[in-house]
Design a protein around this motif. Structure first.
Motif, mmCIF file in Angstrom:
data_model
loop_
_atom_site.group_PDB
_atom_site.id
_atom_site.type_symbol
_atom_site.label_atom_id
_atom_site.label_comp_id
_atom_site.label_asym_id
_atom_site.label_seq_id
_atom_site.Cartn_x
_atom_site.Cartn_y
_atom_site.Cartn_z
ATOM 1 N N VAL A 7 54.953 102.748 5.808
ATOM 2 C CA VAL A 7 55.592 102.646 7.122
ATOM 3 C C VAL A 7 54.536 102.201 8.114
ATOM 4 N N THR A 8 54.840 101.148 8.871
ATOM 5 C CA THR A 8 53.892 100.705 9.892
ATOM 6 C C THR A 8 54.147 101.519 11.150
ATOM 7 N N ALA A 9 53.526 102.664 11.195
ATOM 8 C CA ALA A 9 53.652 103.591 12.322
ATOM 9 C C ALA A 9 52.586 104.667 12.138
ATOM 10 N N GLU A 10 52.630 105.664 12.964
ATOM 11 C CA GLU A 10 51.696 106.782 12.857
ATOM 12 C C GLU A 10 51.911 107.540 11.548
ATOM 13 N N ALA A 11 50.879 108.227 11.095
ATOM 14 C CA ALA A 11 50.960 109.014 9.860
ATOM 15 C C ALA A 11 52.083 110.043 9.938
ATOM 16 N N ASP A 12 52.350 110.557 11.134
ATOM 17 C CA ASP A 12 53.427 111.532 11.286
ATOM 18 C C ASP A 12 54.775 110.927 10.899
ATOM 19 N N GLU A 13 54.946 109.626 11.126
ATOM 20 C CA GLU A 13 56.195 108.960 10.758
ATOM 21 C C GLU A 13 56.345 108.917 9.239
ATOM 22 N N LEU A 14 55.273 108.655 8.518
ATOM 23 C CA LEU A 14 55.341 108.653 7.061
ATOM 24 C C LEU A 14 55.679 110.047 6.550
ATOM 25 N N ARG A 15 55.089 111.061 7.152
ATOM 26 C CA ARG A 15 55.416 112.441 6.766
ATOM 27 C C ARG A 15 56.882 112.762 7.086
ATOM 28 N N SER A 16 57.366 112.263 8.214
ATOM 29 C CA SER A 16 58.767 112.456 8.577
ATOM 30 C C SER A 16 59.688 111.831 7.528
ATOM 31 N N LEU A 17 59.363 110.603 7.113
ATOM 32 C CA LEU A 17 60.159 109.942 6.080
ATOM 33 C C LEU A 17 60.089 110.709 4.765
ATOM 34 N N HIS A 18 58.907 111.172 4.415
ATOM 35 C CA HIS A 18 58.735 111.960 3.191
ATOM 36 C C HIS A 18 59.637 113.196 3.219
ATOM 37 N N ASN A 19 59.648 113.912 4.324
ATOM 38 C CA ASN A 19 60.509 115.093 4.452
ATOM 39 C C ASN A 19 61.987 114.717 4.390
ATOM 40 N N TRP A 20 62.338 113.596 5.012
ATOM 41 C CA TRP A 20 63.728 113.109 5.014
ATOM 42 C C TRP A 20 64.192 112.833 3.579
ATOM 43 N N LEU A 21 63.349 112.136 2.827
ATOM 44 C CA LEU A 21 63.701 111.803 1.443
ATOM 45 C C LEU A 21 63.763 113.047 0.565
ATOM 46 N N ARG A 22 62.847 113.982 0.798
ATOM 47 C CA ARG A 22 62.863 115.238 0.017
ATOM 48 C C ARG A 22 64.108 116.068 0.298
ATOM 49 N N ALA A 23 64.671 115.905 1.481
ATOM 50 C CA ALA A 23 65.883 116.656 1.831
ATOM 51 C C ALA A 23 67.138 116.046 1.208
ATOM 52 N N ASP A 24 67.046 114.808 0.726
ATOM 53 C CA ASP A 24 68.192 114.142 0.108
ATOM 54 C C ASP A 24 68.343 114.637 -1.326
ATOM 55 N N THR A 25 69.457 115.295 -1.612
ATOM 56 C CA THR A 25 69.686 115.912 -2.920
ATOM 57 C C THR A 25 69.624 114.910 -4.055
ATOM 58 N N ASP A 26 70.241 113.743 -3.898
ATOM 59 C CA ASP A 26 70.244 112.739 -4.965
ATOM 60 C C ASP A 26 68.836 112.248 -5.282
ATOM 61 N N ILE A 27 68.056 112.008 -4.262
ATOM 62 C CA ILE A 27 66.690 111.521 -4.469
ATOM 63 C C ILE A 27 65.829 112.621 -5.081
ATOM 64 N N ARG A 28 65.940 113.816 -4.554
ATOM 65 C CA ARG A 28 65.141 114.941 -5.043
ATOM 66 C C ARG A 28 65.461 115.252 -6.508
ATOM 67 N N ARG A 29 66.722 115.097 -6.895
ATOM 68 C CA ARG A 29 67.147 115.416 -8.257
ATOM 69 C C ARG A 29 66.630 114.393 -9.276
ATOM 70 N N SER A 30 66.487 113.131 -8.864
ATOM 71 C CA SER A 30 66.180 112.069 -9.834
ATOM 72 C C SER A 30 64.788 111.467 -9.691
ATOM 73 N N VAL A 67 69.757 103.467 1.235
ATOM 74 C CA VAL A 67 70.599 103.989 2.317
ATOM 75 C C VAL A 67 69.873 105.130 3.040
ATOM 76 N N ALA A 68 69.172 105.980 2.296
ATOM 77 C CA ALA A 68 68.402 107.068 2.920
ATOM 78 C C ALA A 68 67.276 106.500 3.788
ATOM 79 N N LEU A 69 66.588 105.449 3.297
ATOM 80 C CA LEU A 69 65.542 104.810 4.102
ATOM 81 C C LEU A 69 66.125 104.244 5.394
ATOM 82 N N ALA A 70 67.248 103.541 5.271
ATOM 83 C CA ALA A 70 67.883 102.930 6.446
ATOM 84 C C ALA A 70 68.344 103.992 7.439
ATOM 85 N N ALA A 71 68.902 105.085 6.930
ATOM 86 C CA ALA A 71 69.372 106.161 7.816
ATOM 87 C C ALA A 71 68.197 106.763 8.588
ATOM 88 N N TRP A 72 67.079 107.000 7.894
ATOM 89 C CA TRP A 72 65.898 107.536 8.575
ATOM 90 C C TRP A 72 65.403 106.546 9.627
#
Length: 119
Positions: A7-30, A67-72
């Protein structure tokens, strides 16, 4: 399959995306998600979070991931640029239009040249 996301942004943004993806059940499961750090450059203290590494299994859905990336991305006030790398293929998610999401999903679903076909 391994996918790296930058992500071309602050490191906090990458951490935010990481948390967002981890919260997605489908992504976390697979898949397994980890934050990868780059070593500090000369004169820097500590390392920088550089990329989210996603390692997937057979149950992974490229569509759900994109879709999760786009939503974030749509929730961010500064519209960060998302770069997705799979092998030698680099895809940039910018506008998050339906056409762009479809293009990114197709690119992720196409086997990479350096990946062995599944038996």
């Amino acid at each position: 399959m391994r996918v790296d996301v930058r992500v071309t942004a602050e490191a906090d943004e990458l951490r935010s995306l990481h948390n967002w993806l981890r919260a997605d059940t489908d992504i976390r499961r697979s898949s397994s998600l980890t934050l990868q750090e780059q070593p500090p450059e000369s004169g820097q203290m500590g390392s920088l979070v550089d990329v989210i590494q996603l390692v997937t299994d057979n149950g992974w859905s490229a569509a759900s991931f994109v879709v999760a990336l786009a939503a974030w991305k749509r929730t961010r006030p500064q519209d960060p640029r998302i770069e997705i790398r799979r092998g030698d293929t680099v895809i940039v998610l910018t506008q998050c239009s339906d056409d762009e999401i479809t293009r990114v999903v197709r690119a992720l679903e196409t086997p990479a040249a350096d990946e062995a076909p599944e038996a």
